[in-house]
Design a protein around this motif. Sequence first.
Motif, PDB file in Angstrom:
ATOM      1  N   TYR A 401       0.830  -1.203   0.000  1.00 43.77           N
ATOM      2  CA  TYR A 401       0.000   0.000   0.000  1.00 43.77           C
ATOM      3  C   TYR A 401       0.864   1.253   0.000  1.00 43.77           C
ATOM      4  N   HIS A 402       0.372   2.292  -0.634  1.00 39.77           N
ATOM      5  CA  HIS A 402       1.079   3.565  -0.650  1.00 39.77           C
ATOM      6  C   HIS A 402       1.219   4.091   0.769  1.00 39.77           C
ATOM      7  N   ASN A 403       2.452   4.451   1.148  1.00 35.88           N
ATOM      8  CA  ASN A 403       2.720   4.987   2.479  1.00 35.88           C
ATOM      9  C   ASN A 403       3.998   5.807   2.422  1.00 35.88           C
ATOM     10  N   LYS A 404       4.226   6.632   3.434  1.00 30.71           N
ATOM     11  CA  LYS A 404       5.358   7.549   3.441  1.00 30.71           C
ATOM     12  C   LYS A 404       6.658   6.889   3.911  1.00 30.71           C
ATOM     13  N   GLU A 405       6.561   5.686   4.433  1.00 31.51           N
ATOM     14  CA  GLU A 405       7.731   5.053   5.039  1.00 31.51           C
ATOM     15  C   GLU A 405       8.560   4.232   4.060  1.00 31.51           C
ATOM     16  N   SER A 406       7.880   3.523   3.148  1.00 35.84           N
ATOM     17  CA  SER A 406       8.646   2.514   2.413  1.00 35.84           C
ATOM     18  C   SER A 406       8.117   2.188   1.023  1.00 35.84           C
ATOM     19  N   TYR A 407       7.145   2.914   0.508  1.00 34.95           N
ATOM     20  CA  TYR A 407       6.446   2.470  -0.701  1.00 34.95           C
ATOM     21  C   TYR A 407       7.290   2.634  -1.951  1.00 34.95           C
ATOM     22  N   ASN A 408       7.249   1.617  -2.809  1.00 38.46           N
ATOM     23  CA  ASN A 408       7.840   1.652  -4.137  1.00 38.46           C
ATOM     24  C   ASN A 408       6.799   1.095  -5.109  1.00 38.46           C
ATOM     25  N   GLU A 409       6.360   1.924  -6.032  1.00 36.81           N
ATOM     26  CA  GLU A 409       5.256   1.543  -6.908  1.00 36.81           C
ATOM     27  C   GLU A 409       5.550   0.301  -7.729  1.00 36.81           C
ATOM     28  N   ASN A 410       6.752   0.212  -8.300  1.00 31.24           N
ATOM     29  CA  ASN A 410       7.097  -0.940  -9.117  1.00 31.24           C
ATOM     30  C   ASN A 410       7.180  -2.214  -8.276  1.00 31.24           C
ATOM     31  N   THR A 411       7.757  -2.093  -7.082  1.00 35.83           N
ATOM     32  CA  THR A 411       7.836  -3.244  -6.179  1.00 35.83           C
ATOM     33  C   THR A 411       6.446  -3.727  -5.801  1.00 35.83           C
ATOM     34  N   ALA A 412       5.565  -2.786  -5.441  1.00 34.89           N
ATOM     35  CA  ALA A 412       4.208  -3.151  -5.052  1.00 34.89           C
ATOM     36  C   ALA A 412       3.462  -3.831  -6.203  1.00 34.89           C
ATOM     37  N   ARG A 413       3.657  -3.350  -7.412  1.00 32.02           N
ATOM     38  CA  ARG A 413       2.989  -3.961  -8.565  1.00 32.02           C
ATOM     39  C   ARG A 413       3.436  -5.402  -8.748  1.00 32.02           C
ATOM     40  N   ASN A 414       4.740  -5.637  -8.628  1.00 34.46           N
ATOM     41  CA  ASN A 414       5.246  -7.005  -8.796  1.00 34.46           C
ATOM     42  C   ASN A 414       4.817  -7.923  -7.655  1.00 34.46           C
ATOM     43  N   ILE A 415       4.746  -7.389  -6.426  1.00 37.23           N
ATOM     44  CA  ILE A 415       4.253  -8.203  -5.305  1.00 37.23           C
ATOM     45  C   ILE A 415       2.804  -8.600  -5.553  1.00 37.23           C
ATOM     46  N   SER A 416       2.018  -7.689  -6.088  1.00 38.71           N
ATOM     47  CA  SER A 416       0.617  -8.016  -6.410  1.00 38.71           C
ATOM     48  C   SER A 416       0.535  -9.162  -7.410  1.00 38.71           C
ATOM     49  N   LEU A 417       1.424  -9.158  -8.395  1.00 34.79           N
ATOM     50  CA  LEU A 417       1.451 -10.259  -9.363  1.00 34.79           C
ATOM     51  C   LEU A 417       1.808 -11.575  -8.679  1.00 34.79           C
ATOM     52  N   LEU A 418       2.736 -11.526  -7.740  1.00 30.70           N
ATOM     53  CA  LEU A 418       3.120 -12.741  -7.016  1.00 30.70           C
ATOM     54  C   LEU A 418       1.982 -13.252  -6.137  1.00 30.70           C
ATOM     55  N   ILE A 419       1.254 -12.331  -5.511  1.00 28.41           N
ATOM     56  CA  ILE A 419       0.104 -12.739  -4.696  1.00 28.41           C
ATOM     57  C   ILE A 419      -0.927 -13.441  -5.572  1.00 28.41           C
ATOM     58  N   GLY A 420      -1.157 -12.888  -6.769  1.00 28.17           N
ATOM     59  CA  GLY A 420      -2.075 -13.539  -7.698  1.00 28.17           C
ATOM     60  C   GLY A 420      -1.583 -14.911  -8.118  1.00 28.17           C
ATOM     61  N   ALA A 421      -0.269 -15.039  -8.326  1.00 26.01           N
ATOM     62  CA  ALA A 421       0.295 -16.336  -8.696  1.00 26.01           C
ATOM     63  C   ALA A 421       0.142 -17.339  -7.568  1.00 26.01           C
ATOM     64  N   ARG A 422       0.269 -16.884  -6.322  1.00 23.10           N
ATOM     65  CA  ARG A 422       0.076 -17.791  -5.187  1.00 23.10           C
ATOM     66  C   ARG A 422      -1.348 -18.335  -5.182  1.00 23.10           C
ATOM     67  N   LYS A 423      -2.304 -17.461  -5.411  1.00 27.33           N
ATOM     68  CA  LYS A 423      -3.710 -17.864  -5.370  1.00 27.33           C
ATOM     69  C   LYS A 423      -4.057 -18.832  -6.502  1.00 27.33           C
ATOM     70  N   LYS A 424      -3.469 -18.626  -7.669  1.00 26.05           N
ATOM     71  CA  LYS A 424      -3.878 -19.402  -8.849  1.00 26.05           C
ATOM     72  C   LYS A 424      -3.009 -20.627  -9.120  1.00 26.05           C
ATOM     73  N   PHE A 425      -1.691 -20.506  -8.869  1.00 25.01           N
ATOM     74  CA  PHE A 425      -0.777 -21.511  -9.408  1.00 25.01           C
ATOM     75  C   PHE A 425       0.104 -22.253  -8.399  1.00 25.01           C
ATOM     76  N   ALA A 426       0.359 -21.682  -7.236  1.00 28.45           N
ATOM     77  CA  ALA A 426       1.405 -22.215  -6.340  1.00 28.45           C
ATOM     78  C   ALA A 426       0.868 -23.357  -5.477  1.00 28.45           C
ATOM     79  N   TYR A 427       0.723 -24.536  -6.079  1.00 27.82           N
ATOM     80  CA  TYR A 427       0.162 -25.701  -5.392  1.00 27.82           C
ATOM     81  C   TYR A 427       0.989 -26.938  -5.727  1.00 27.82           C
ATOM     82  N   GLY A 428       0.856 -27.941  -4.871  1.00 28.00           N
ATOM     83  CA  GLY A 428       1.560 -29.190  -5.093  1.00 28.00           C
ATOM     84  C   GLY A 428       2.970 -29.177  -4.536  1.00 28.00           C
ATOM     85  N   ALA A 429       3.683 -30.271  -4.755  1.00 24.24           N
ATOM     86  CA  ALA A 429       5.029 -30.435  -4.227  1.00 24.24           C
ATOM     87  C   ALA A 429       5.977 -29.379  -4.790  1.00 24.24           C
TER      88      ALA A 429
END
Length: 519
Positions: A401-429
Motif C-alpha cells: 500500500y502507498h505509504n510515506k515510510e517505504s512504498y515503491n510503486e514498481n515493487t508493489a505492482r510485482n508483489i501483487s502479481l506474485l500474490i495472484g500467482a500464489r492464489k492461482k498456481f502455487a500448489y503441489g510439491a
Amino acid sequence: MFAKLRAWIAGFFTSYPSPLLYMRLGPEGSNDNPLMFQFFTWDCLHERLSWWKHFEEEIPRLAELGVTQVWLPPPNKAAEPKGRGYDAYDLWDLGEFDQKGSIKTRWGTREELLQACKVAKEHGIDILIDAVLNHKLGADKTETFRVIPVHETNRLRDAGHARNIKGWTAFDFPGRGDKYSTLRWNHEHFTAVDWDQETRTKAIYRIAEQGRKGWSRNVDTEHGNYDYLLGTDIDHRHPAVQEDLLAWGKWILETTGATGFRLDAIKHIDRKFMVRWIEDIRLAIGGKSMFVVAEYWSGSYKAIVPYMHAFKGEAAFFDVPLHMNLNRASTQRSRYDLRKIFEDTIVRARPNDSITFVDNHDTGIGRTLESWVDDNFKVQAYALILLRGHGYPCIFYGDLYHNKESYNENTARNISLLIGARKKFAYGATEDYFAHPNCIGFVRKGDATHTGCAVILSNKEDGPSTYLHELRMNVGIENAGKTYRSIMTQHGRVQIDASGWGIFSCFANTVQVWTTSEE
C-alpha cells in the motif's frame, strides 16, 4: 538445577504437534492457499478515515487478493492518543472510554473496530489480535516502593544498593471504572520499572519489596535475564495478573469475533504462563484451531528452538532467521549466495511451525529492529515466501500500500502479481533447482484443481540488466507438450519436452513466474 536441565534437554526429544497443520488459517471450505496480511506500518495514519474505517474499505480488495487472515495493530488504549498500542495502558479499552486524552485509540473507536471485524468475517477473512502482554505504560499515579538498580547488559548483577523510589505503577483506569475488569494495578503486579520520579533518573529498577520473587526464570537468558524489556514490567506469576490476562484473552475474541493472536515480545514473558494462557483460552472457546503466532526476535535458529519446544506446538513462530537471510541478501547483493537463503531457518527445519515474512513494522529504516529488505531484493524475497510450498507467508502493508515510510510503486505492482500467482498456481510439491549462487529456481507441480508454476529468480547486479539466466527444470511429464508463459513484466514462451523438461529464464536481478498458457 540438574532436574530443570534434564527436563529442558528432554524437550528436544519430545515430539509436538505442528501448529500450521491444526490451527485455523482462514475460513473453512476453500481449496485456495491461505495468506496472512499485516495491515499496518509503524507510522501509518489515513488522511481522511480512521484506520479501522480504512481497513473496512479495503476488505473486499484483500479478499479478492486471497487474504484469509489479517493481523491488526494492538486495539487497546495506549499511553497517549497517538500511541500504537504497544505502549499498552488499558487492554480492556478498545476506544470506548475517555482515558489518556482521548476516547478513540490511534486506530479509531470501538464501534469502528467491531464493524470492520464484522465485515471481514462476511468476506471470509479472519482477524488476529496483537496481544501486548509484557508491559504497561501511562500509569495514573506514582507509588513509593523499594527497588534495586541492575546493570543494563546483565540484569542478574546489581548496579547499586536497595533504595526507595517513586515509580509510575498505579493504574486506576478512571475513565473505564469497573467495566469489564475490576483489577487496579499497583507495584505488587510488576517486576521492574525504568524511571524514578523522585530523582528523575532512568535506569532498570528491579522491585525488591519484601516477599517479591525477583525476575522470572522462565524467560530468555539474553542480558543474563531478559524479563525486563521496557516500561512497567508485568509479573506474570501474580495470581491477579494471571486471572485478568486470561479473562481478557477470552473476552477480546468474543467481543471482536477474532480467531487468534499475534503474541508480542514473548522472550520477555514467563513462558510457562504463556503456554497456560494459550491452552486455557483454547479450552474456553471450545476449539483447538485458534491461531497463535509468537514473536521471538532472534536471527539465530538455535536460539529459537528451545522456545518452540517450550511452547509444545501451541504457537507458530515468525521466521526471523529467514528474514535476516533476506536482509543480508539485499545488502550483499550479487555477493550473496542464493543457494544458502534457507540455511538455519525455521522454514527449512520445521516448515509447519514457520510464519515467513519479508518485513514488518519494526524492521524499517530507523526502527528499533532495523533490518529492512531493500527494493533490490524485495520482489525476489516475496517470491520465495509466497510461491514455495513451505511455511505460511505474511504480507506487510508497507510493501503493498502507498505509504510515506517505504512504498515503491514498481515493487508493489510485482508483489501483487506474485500474490495472484500464489492464489492461482502455487500448489503441489516443491522441487528446488538451486544451481547457481546468483540464480535459483523451483517448481510447483500443481494439484487436482490448480495448475503449478515454475519460478526463477536472480540477484545478479555486476553486469548488464539484459543478462539472461536460464535454468532447465522439470514441471512433470503430465505437462509434456504444453507451452508455459511468463506472468511478470518479462514476456515469453517455454515449450515443455516429452519428459516434462523446459528451459526457463529471467533477466538479471528479477523474478519470473511461468505457468501453462491455458490459464
